[in-house]
Enzyme design. Structure first.
Site, mmCIF file in Angstrom:
data_model
loop_
_atom_site.group_PDB
_atom_site.id
_atom_site.type_symbol
_atom_site.label_atom_id
_atom_site.label_comp_id
_atom_site.label_asym_id
_atom_site.label_seq_id
_atom_site.Cartn_x
_atom_site.Cartn_y
_atom_site.Cartn_z
ATOM 1 N N TYR A 1 0.779 -0.960 0.046
ATOM 2 C CA TYR A 1 0.094 -0.069 0.083
ATOM 3 C C TYR A 1 0.784 1.394 -0.061
ATOM 4 C CZ TYR A 1 0.815 1.194 4.912
ATOM 5 O OH TYR A 1 1.336 1.486 6.114
ATOM 6 N N CYS A 2 0.421 2.388 -0.396
ATOM 7 C CA CYS A 2 0.804 3.676 -0.274
ATOM 8 C C CYS A 2 -0.159 4.623 0.267
ATOM 9 C CB CYS A 2 1.716 4.024 -1.765
ATOM 10 S SG CYS A 2 0.514 4.153 -3.141
#
Length: 259
Positions: free
Chosen positions: A217-218
């Site tokens: 994820y970011c």
């Protein structure tokens, strides 16, 4: 403008004068810049049966002479006529097509659709002219006039609801990886996440397990998808989530995962 990792890859392929936009896609958009798509992206979406919307902004006469197979004709080229018809899913990919890809011509339509809250709006580089010149299939006669959109996950994409369940109830089968930079990670991160910045993924492969599913994820999913491609090619079992995640350091690391 590319990320540092994408820029290095582009240079290896022989491209010159490659520039890096360090602030990232959100800042690029905030500065008023338009995002450009290309023929390869449309072919990728079609090949993987990923849902997207292709809006043809040209006149009826131009559309009838030839258009992309999946194009939806925009009445009078005015996207305002479609308000309320676009999907509720704000991350739907919406590609705008004009005759030659001129960004100034597409700017008003781009700003209007983006202003409705859609996150993945782009303009087809070279427009219909580039598509036809490349020898791609051209449909003739009236284009579709009704929008039909059923969301399908991209290859390797994890459903947001499933990701939320994983965050709430961690499993030993998964390793959650935050691919943002160290400063972002220090500001706030998911409790069980480890930090492997996108730019370091290739150099830190030995630290990662091939026996577990790596969930990336970011802030938005853009960097996570890039990291997914690197890890998939290296033989790992990655997945990534494409959603906006925000952190509030002042509220004991509270975070919000957008549906």
């Amino acid at each position: 403008m590319l990320s540092p990792l994408a820029a290095r890859k582009a240079e290896k392929l022989g491209y010159k004068n490659v520039k890096v936009f360090h602030a990232g896609m959100p800042a690029w958009k905030k500065a008023g810049n338009l995002v450009v798509s290309n023929i390869a992206n449309i072919e990728y979406l079609d090949k993987n049966k990923v849902s997207y919307i292709l809006l043809d902004l040209r006149s009826k006469e131009q559309v009838d002479k030839g258009h992309l197979p999946n194009a939806v004709a925009v009445p009078g080229g005015k996207v305002e006529a479609l308000k309320g018809q676009l999907p509720k899913y704000k991350k739907a990919q919406i590609i705008l097509c004009n005759e030659d890809g001129n960004l100034d011509v597409a700017r008003d339509a781009y700003k209007t659709v983006s202003g409705w809250g859609y996150k993945q709006v782009s303009v087809l580089a070279g427009g219909f002219h580039a598509w036809a010149k490349a020898g791609k299939t051209v449909a003739k006669g009236a284009a579709a006039s009704e929008l039909k959109y059923v969301r399908k996950l991209l290859p390797g994409e994890m459903d947001v609801a499933e990701f939320k369940r994983l965050v709430d109830k961690p499993s030993e089968k998964y390793v959650v990886i935050d691919v943002r930079n160290p400063a972002e990670f220090a500001y706030g991160a998911l409790p069980q996440a480890i930090n492997v910045p996108l730019e370091e993924v290739e150099s830190r492969l030995k630290e990662l397990s091939k026996d577990k599913t790596l969930v990336l994820y970011c802030n938005t999913g853009t960097r996570a998808q890039m990291a997914f491609n690197v890890l998939k090619k290296a033989g790992f079992q990655p997945k990534y989530v494409q959603t906006r995640i925000t952190f509030d350091k002042e509220k004991d690391g509270k975070f919000d995962i957008e549906d």
